[in-house]
Design a protein around this motif. Structure first.
Motif, short mmCIF file in Angstrom:
data_model
loop_
_atom_site.label_atom_id
_atom_site.label_comp_id
_atom_site.label_asym_id
_atom_site.label_seq_id
_atom_site.Cartn_x
_atom_site.Cartn_y
_atom_site.Cartn_z
N UNK A 190 50.51 1.14 -16.86
CA UNK A 190 50.86 0.35 -15.72
C UNK A 190 50.42 0.88 -14.43
N UNK A 191 49.94 2.27 -14.42
CA UNK A 191 49.42 2.91 -13.21
C UNK A 191 48.22 2.20 -12.90
N UNK A 192 47.26 2.26 -14.00
CA UNK A 192 45.88 1.86 -13.89
C UNK A 192 45.85 0.16 -13.61
N UNK A 193 46.81 -0.51 -14.01
CA UNK A 193 46.78 -1.95 -13.87
C UNK A 193 47.19 -2.30 -12.38
N UNK A 194 47.76 -1.20 -11.72
CA UNK A 194 48.02 -1.66 -10.39
C UNK A 194 46.80 -1.79 -9.40
N UNK A 195 45.75 -1.00 -10.08
CA UNK A 195 44.56 -0.62 -9.06
C UNK A 195 43.52 -1.82 -9.47
N UNK A 196 43.59 -2.78 -10.03
CA UNK A 196 42.24 -3.31 -10.20
C UNK A 196 42.63 -4.92 -10.89
N UNK A 197 41.53 -5.57 -10.94
CA UNK A 197 41.86 -6.93 -11.55
C UNK A 197 41.55 -7.13 -13.19
N UNK A 198 41.43 -5.84 -13.77
CA UNK A 198 41.33 -6.16 -15.09
C UNK A 198 41.86 -5.06 -15.79
N UNK A 199 42.84 -5.16 -16.65
CA UNK A 199 43.45 -3.95 -17.56
C UNK A 199 43.33 -4.61 -18.93
N UNK A 200 42.99 -3.56 -19.88
CA UNK A 200 42.98 -3.81 -21.45
C UNK A 200 43.94 -2.83 -21.95
N UNK A 201 45.01 -3.29 -22.64
CA UNK A 201 45.74 -2.48 -23.27
C UNK A 201 45.85 -2.57 -24.65
N UNK A 202 45.41 -1.53 -25.35
CA UNK A 202 45.52 -1.85 -26.99
C UNK A 202 46.25 -0.86 -27.48
N UNK A 203 46.59 -1.08 -28.87
CA UNK A 203 47.42 -0.20 -29.77
C UNK A 203 47.96 -0.92 -30.80
N UNK A 204 48.42 -0.12 -32.12
CA UNK A 204 48.91 -0.75 -33.14
C UNK A 204 50.33 -1.26 -32.83
N UNK A 205 51.04 -1.76 -34.20
CA UNK A 205 52.17 -2.27 -33.88
C UNK A 205 53.16 -1.17 -33.81
N UNK A 206 54.11 -1.74 -32.68
CA UNK A 206 55.51 -0.72 -32.38
C UNK A 206 54.92 0.15 -31.23
N UNK A 207 53.56 0.16 -30.64
CA UNK A 207 53.31 1.18 -29.54
C UNK A 207 53.74 0.81 -28.35
N UNK A 208 54.30 -0.41 -28.34
CA UNK A 208 55.08 -0.85 -26.83
C UNK A 208 54.23 -1.57 -25.85
N UNK A 209 53.17 -2.45 -26.38
CA UNK A 209 52.45 -3.23 -25.64
C UNK A 209 53.29 -4.17 -24.72
N UNK A 210 54.05 -4.87 -25.76
CA UNK A 210 54.93 -5.91 -25.03
C UNK A 210 55.70 -5.39 -23.86
N UNK A 211 56.59 -4.34 -24.15
CA UNK A 211 57.45 -3.52 -23.44
C UNK A 211 56.77 -2.93 -22.27
N UNK A 212 55.50 -2.52 -22.12
CA UNK A 212 54.83 -2.08 -21.22
C UNK A 212 54.45 -3.10 -20.11
N UNK A 213 53.82 -4.29 -20.76
CA UNK A 213 53.24 -5.39 -19.91
C UNK A 213 54.49 -6.06 -19.15
N UNK A 214 55.65 -6.05 -19.96
CA UNK A 214 57.18 -6.70 -19.00
C UNK A 214 57.29 -5.82 -18.00
N UNK A 215 57.10 -4.50 -18.06
CA UNK A 215 57.63 -3.59 -17.15
C UNK A 215 56.44 -3.54 -15.93
N UNK A 216 55.19 -3.71 -16.18
CA UNK A 216 54.37 -4.00 -15.43
C UNK A 216 54.47 -5.22 -14.56
N UNK A 217 54.79 -6.33 -15.18
CA UNK A 217 54.81 -7.39 -14.35
C UNK A 217 56.05 -7.34 -13.45
N UNK A 218 57.31 -6.62 -14.10
CA UNK A 218 58.22 -6.38 -13.07
C UNK A 218 57.80 -5.55 -11.76
N UNK A 219 56.98 -4.81 -11.91
CA UNK A 219 56.66 -3.84 -10.89
C UNK A 219 55.58 -4.44 -10.05
#
Length: 663
Positions: A190-219
């Protein structure tokens, strides 16, 4: 590759070897047609050029962006998953034999001199040559152009904002309070996504990709509304398939409600997820979209889930439709199977993500913006620019990496066949191995009946009485939704399409045993309880390739009598009821391929391996199939040796994207 004998046009100007390869099934009809076009329209007579052009086309059919000449000459067998044995006379050179006789210097010289091949390195590119030679890679022009466009668009998004807003750390602390792991990679992303026009978030099942992006969008939305309360960010959410879009829609609702922001912020974070085709606006019967560089999307932030499923061409179309200032966030599991079409874009972009490879500046920025320490993941040498925009989430909140599904997925990913077999043989409730005597072993039917019985019993037990319902249409749709959800608790996954252990054979076997058990009444093609998958986009019905529905006997308010309709759940939860006669392209889906299961999750999965080894059996295929299961995964196969072979075999897709991005 198909071994069917294609009907080939008679063309005495073409080399006999080319037609022989096509008749043997070593080339596809479309590969042969390209050589014909170059010969007839381009005037190309050289056998080597025509053969290499056909092989380049053949490689696109295998999912590669280009033909790697160095590999083609040194490891020609890698160009084919397998060469069909079609009984062609031994006197005919097989493609692997012919390639093995070529020399790189001579081959390059011949290709460089051809009028149908552009050579940008030599400033020889008229813009209309059908093929392009760049370095040791030979491309069809369309894919070369897509690769160029994707690389250029990504590079343009690698600028970063180096100042840290004073309130950013406190906002991130509030969003990610109580993190159990250090560093907290969700917070870092989320911190890195605030500073640029491109962010790639990868991870296996259950690592919280969806949770992370919702918090990021809220931020992002909270920061925007603080700056300008009258202009919230225009946020668009999308996924490659209808199933993936529906699953993301289900996941984000509760996460949005839990955001520690004012109601105005929560209301400004969208809950609707579209398919990529709908987002870009498909133009019927064409490769084009309504949104492109001339008519870009009206969006400030675009989030794409399940990005591993997106091929190179679709990536190019997506990037072409974005304004330069639009923030793009890609989510996906880099270890999953790539798209069935050409390209493994997310895999290329995430190469090296495990190591981090962050620059000293990025490490310092993350520390200042979030308080997280990622120095252990600092690059030892040069830090590629793309790595500063890529975050790998490393901790699964769904299951432990030491046991069950998590442990099995990790063992497969690591190429550890002994650990894989050990976990399967431990009799854990989460994972198990069903060793079959042969392809006809009845354990397949028994496991399938046990898995599908609950949804068929639910279908009968919860059927509404239209005469007793004040709103029969709503009651019917609520019932259909319930049945669809119960069906989604279990799925048989096949690794091949043909044979008794392939999709076609399994669907027939499962339907037959369900009928014998009295769970379905299969007297005709269409019967209540039949699950089907759409196999081609139908824009008139609003159904996309991969959408799954259940055939139900329904009675709506305007019906004189009950009628069979197929119920589909659309992204957002709405139910669409379609008469079977309107479904032109579909198939039964008691069993589906692992590829088709991407973007879906099931409580329990039965993954069926083929009777004999097949090149499609790879580490990525096993990993993808296993991780479709939330709670229980069973592998069924005729030998442990097949699992060893699959774990040892990796998919390698050829492209120049990584090199272009210096990633």
């Amino acid at each position: 590759m198909s071994s069917e004998q294609p009907a080939l046009p008679i063309n005495t100007a073409l080399p006999a070897r080319l037609s022989d390869w096509a008749r043997a099934g070593w080339l596809r009809g479309v590969d042969h047609a390209l050589a014909c076009f170059l010969n007839e329209e381009g005037g190309e007579q050289d056998e080597t050029v025509l053969l290499m052009a056909a092989l380049t086309s053949q490689q696109v059919g295998q999912g590669n962006i280009c033909l790697d000449l160095q590999q083609a000459l040194s490891e020609p067998t890698r160009l084919w998953p397998e060469l069909p044995d079609t009984g062609v006379a031994e006197a005919i050179d097989r493609p692997t034999d012919w390639l093995g006789k070529q020399e790189m210097e001579t081959l390059t010289a011949v290709l460089t001199q051809s009028a149908v091949i552009a050579c940008p390195a030599q400033q020889r590119d008229q813009g209309n040559e059908p093929l392009v030679l760049q370095g040791n890679r030979l491309y069809l022009r369309r894919y070369w152009q897509h690769e160029q466009d994707v690389a250029a668009s990504i590079e343009a998004r690698l600028e970063t904002e180096e100042t840290v807003a004073p309130d950013l750390k406190s906002q991130l602390d509030a969003l990610f309070a109580g993190g159990a792991y250090q560093p907290d990679w969700q917070k870092v992303a989320s911190a890195l996504a605030v500073r640029s026009a491109l962010t790639i978030i990868t991870g296996g099942p259950g690592t919280g990709k969806t949770t992370t992006v919702v918090k990021l969008l809220g931020l992002l939305q909270a920061r925007q509304l603080t700056a300008d309360p009258e202009r919230p960010l225009r946020i668009r959410l999308a996924a490659p398939t209808g199933k993936a879009a529906a699953r993301l829609s289900e996941s984000i609702g509760g996460a949005i409600d839990a955001l520690p922001f004012d109601e105005s912020v929560k209301l400004a974070v969208p809950r609707e997820v579209r398919t990529l085709h709908r987002l870009l606006g498909s133009v019927r019967n064409s490769r084009f979209f309504r949104n492109d560089r001339h008519n870009p999307l009206h969006a400030d932030v675009v989030v794409i889930d399940e990005a591993s499923m997106i091929d190179l061409e679709m990536t190019a179309k997506l990037l072409d439709a974005l304004r330069p200032e639009t923030r793009l966030i890609l989510l996906g599991d880099k270890d999953q199977l790539a798209s069935v079409e050409a390209g493994a874009v997310l895999g290329d972009l995430c190469q090296g993500a495990d190591a981090g490879d962050y620059s000293a500046d990025t490490v310092d920025w993350v520390k200042s913006a979030s308080g997280e320490e990622i120095g252990a993941f600092q690059a030892r040498d040069q830090a590629p620019a793309l790595r500063q925009h890529t975050v790998m989430l490393r901790h699964s909140h769904r299951f432990s990496a030491d046991s069950g599904i998590g442990g099995l997925a990790a063992a497969v990913n690591a190429g550890d066949s002994e650990r894989t077999l050990s976990l399967l043989g431990e009799g854990d409730d989460d994972v198990s191995l069903a060793l079959l005597k042969d392809a006809e072993d009845s354990r397949i039917e028994k496991l399938s009946v046990a898995g599908y019985r609950p949804y068929l019993e639910q279908l009968k037990a919860s059927r509404p009485d239209s005469n007793q319902e004040p709103d029969p249409d709503k009651a019917t749709r609520d019932w259909a939704r319930k049945v669809i959800h119960h069906f989604g608790q279990f799925q048989v996954l096949a690794t091949v399409r043909q044979g008794m252990l392939g999709v076609s054979g399994l669907n027939e076997r499962i339907a037959a045993v369900l009928r014998r058990e009295g769970l379905i009444d299969k007297d005709r093609d269409w019967y209540e309880g039949r699950p089907v998958m759409v196999t081609r986009n139908d824009y008139e019905l609003g159904l996309m390739n991969g959408d799954v529905g259940i055939c139900l006997l329904t009675r709506l308010a305007d019906d004189e009598r009950p009628r069979l309709r197929v119920a589909f759940e659309l992204p957002g939860g709405d139910i669409r009821l379609v008469l079977p006669s309107r479904l032109d392209s579909m198939e039964s889906v008691f069993a589906m391929t692992v590829h088709k299961s991407q973007g879906s999750e099931f409580d329990r999965v039965l993954m069926v391996l083929p009777e004999v080894d097949n090149p499609v059996l790879t580490r990525e295929l096993l990993y993808t199939g296993i991780t479709r299961a939330r709670h229980q995964a069973t592998l069924a196969g005729t030998s442990e040796h097949l699992i060893r072979l699959a774990v040892a075999r990796r998919i390698s897709r050829r492209s120049g994207l990584r090199e272009r991005l210096n990633a």
